[in-house]
Design a protein around this motif. Structure first.
Motif, PDB file in Angstrom:
ATOM      1  N   LEU A 127      71.656  52.530  80.201  1.00  8.22           N
ATOM      2  CA  LEU A 127      71.250  53.864  79.759  1.00  8.22           C
ATOM      3  C   LEU A 127      69.820  54.178  80.196  1.00  8.22           C
ATOM      4  O   LEU A 127      68.890  53.420  79.921  1.00  8.22           O
ATOM      5  CB  LEU A 127      71.348  53.947  78.229  1.00  8.22           C
ATOM      6  CG  LEU A 127      70.964  55.283  77.600  1.00  8.22           C
ATOM      7  CD1 LEU A 127      71.900  56.397  78.068  1.00  8.22           C
ATOM      8  CD2 LEU A 127      70.974  55.170  76.077  1.00  8.22           C
ATOM      9  N   ASP A 183      72.111  48.659  78.264  1.00  2.00           N
ATOM     10  CA  ASP A 183      73.455  48.828  78.824  1.00  2.00           C
ATOM     11  C   ASP A 183      73.506  49.936  79.873  1.00  2.00           C
ATOM     12  O   ASP A 183      74.416  50.761  79.900  1.00  2.00           O
ATOM     13  CB  ASP A 183      74.433  49.127  77.690  1.00  2.00           C
ATOM     14  CG  ASP A 183      75.893  49.018  78.113  1.00  2.00           C
ATOM     15  OD1 ASP A 183      76.182  48.287  79.089  1.00  2.00           O
ATOM     16  OD2 ASP A 183      76.749  49.667  77.463  1.00  2.00           O
ATOM     17  N   VAL A 232      71.674  51.777  70.846  1.00  2.00           N
ATOM     18  CA  VAL A 232      72.379  52.339  72.007  1.00  2.00           C
ATOM     19  C   VAL A 232      73.885  52.371  71.775  1.00  2.00           C
ATOM     20  O   VAL A 232      74.553  53.381  72.029  1.00  2.00           O
ATOM     21  CB  VAL A 232      72.043  51.536  73.280  1.00  2.00           C
ATOM     22  CG1 VAL A 232      72.983  51.905  74.429  1.00  2.00           C
ATOM     23  CG2 VAL A 232      70.591  51.770  73.697  1.00  2.00           C
ATOM     24  N   LEU A 268      76.001  60.948  73.119  1.00  2.00           N
ATOM     25  CA  LEU A 268      75.997  61.503  74.475  1.00  2.00           C
ATOM     26  C   LEU A 268      77.417  61.712  74.990  1.00  2.00           C
ATOM     27  O   LEU A 268      77.706  62.712  75.658  1.00  2.00           O
ATOM     28  CB  LEU A 268      75.229  60.572  75.414  1.00  2.00           C
ATOM     29  CG  LEU A 268      73.727  60.413  75.154  1.00  2.00           C
ATOM     30  CD1 LEU A 268      73.147  59.338  76.062  1.00  2.00           C
ATOM     31  CD2 LEU A 268      72.997  61.739  75.364  1.00  2.00           C
ATOM     32  N   ALA A 269      78.294  60.793  74.656  1.00  2.00           N
ATOM     33  CA  ALA A 269      79.674  60.868  75.145  1.00  2.00           C
ATOM     34  C   ALA A 269      80.409  62.091  74.615  1.00  2.00           C
ATOM     35  O   ALA A 269      81.298  62.628  75.295  1.00  2.00           O
ATOM     36  CB  ALA A 269      80.429  59.600  74.765  1.00  2.00           C
ATOM     37  N   LYS A 306      74.800  56.255  72.698  1.00  2.00           N
ATOM     38  CA  LYS A 306      75.903  56.452  73.643  1.00  2.00           C
ATOM     39  C   LYS A 306      77.072  57.251  73.049  1.00  2.00           C
ATOM     40  O   LYS A 306      77.626  58.126  73.733  1.00  2.00           O
ATOM     41  CB  LYS A 306      76.374  55.106  74.198  1.00  2.00           C
ATOM     42  CG  LYS A 306      75.461  54.588  75.312  1.00  2.00           C
ATOM     43  CD  LYS A 306      76.163  53.568  76.192  1.00  2.00           C
ATOM     44  CE  LYS A 306      75.379  53.322  77.466  1.00  2.00           C
ATOM     45  NZ  LYS A 306      76.071  52.415  78.395  1.00  2.00           N
ATOM     46  N   THR A 315      78.834  65.420  79.150  1.00  2.00           N
ATOM     47  CA  THR A 315      77.892  64.447  78.633  1.00  2.00           C
ATOM     48  C   THR A 315      76.597  65.126  78.218  1.00  2.00           C
ATOM     49  O   THR A 315      76.111  66.037  78.884  1.00  2.00           O
ATOM     50  CB  THR A 315      77.582  63.377  79.695  1.00  2.00           C
ATOM     51  OG1 THR A 315      78.799  62.761  80.105  1.00  2.00           O
ATOM     52  CG2 THR A 315      76.648  62.317  79.135  1.00  2.00           C
TER      53      THR A 315
END
Length: 201
Positions: A125, A123, A76, A84-85, A81, A2
């Protein structure tokens, strides 16, 4: 693996965009994939919301906060997200702290109200590092473009309130503060030191 999420905050015209590009460049030099982004307006949907938020004309504080949260929810879900994933680092010019300061304090909605509005939007984060570029509002005023948006034309009192709110909230929120009154090179050096210190394995 991540990625990491870095957020640059502060009042208007403190150099967030310039410093964000510098951080991204340094990270890329070290072999990281970096996504540079911003709020509001980084997505197609968000760009339409930005027109409303930054345009002329009155808007209720609650409507402003809700539009910011809507932009953030899309940001996000579709930008931050996913990056980052896949292991990328994300460097964002503004995130939730801006809403806490501008709408929570500046528009007097209260931190609790703004936090609740944004709970679903973020969410879960949480940034790995939030850095506030700190500059007195009078000094920042001289850096602003002539074509200012609705926030930049809110007046000196509002601008000073924003700066004070960042300073007041930073200790309890875990935000780092960097003096933005120096040269871009001096600010960049201080900022990079925080990145290395806070995000090293």
């Amino acid at each position: 693996m991540t990625g990491k999420f870095i957020v640059l905050e502060g009042g208007d015209a403190v150099g967030k965009s310039t410093q964000g590009k510098e951080i991204a460049a340094r990270l890329r030099d070290r072999g990281y994939e970096v996504v540079e982004t911003f709020e509001p307006g980084a997505t197609n949907f968000g760009a339409r919301l930005r027109e409303l938020l930054m345009g002329d004309g009155p808007m209720s504080p609650l409507a402003e906060a809700l539009l910011m949260a809507a932009d953030r929810a899309d940001h996000v879900a579709t930008v931050i997200k996913p990056a980052l994933a896949r292991g990328a680092w994300v460097v964002s010019d503004r995130f939730l702290p801006s809403s806490l300061v501008y709408q929570g304090v500046g528009r007097a909605l209260g931190l609790e109200t703004v936090s609740e509005i944004n709970k679903s939007a973020v969410d879960g984060l949480v940034p790995d590092l939030v850095v506030v570029l700190d500059l007195d509002s009078q000094d920042a005023r001289g850096r602003r473009d002539l074509d200012s948006d609705r926030f930049e034309t809110a007046g000196d009192e509002f601008a000073a309130q924003v700066v004070a709110a960042y300073r007041d909230l930073a200790p309890s929120m875990g935000w780092k503060i960097v003096d933005a009154s120096g040269s871009p090179e001096e600010v960049s050096s201080s900022l990079w030191g925080l990145v290395v210190e806070s995000l090293s394995p």
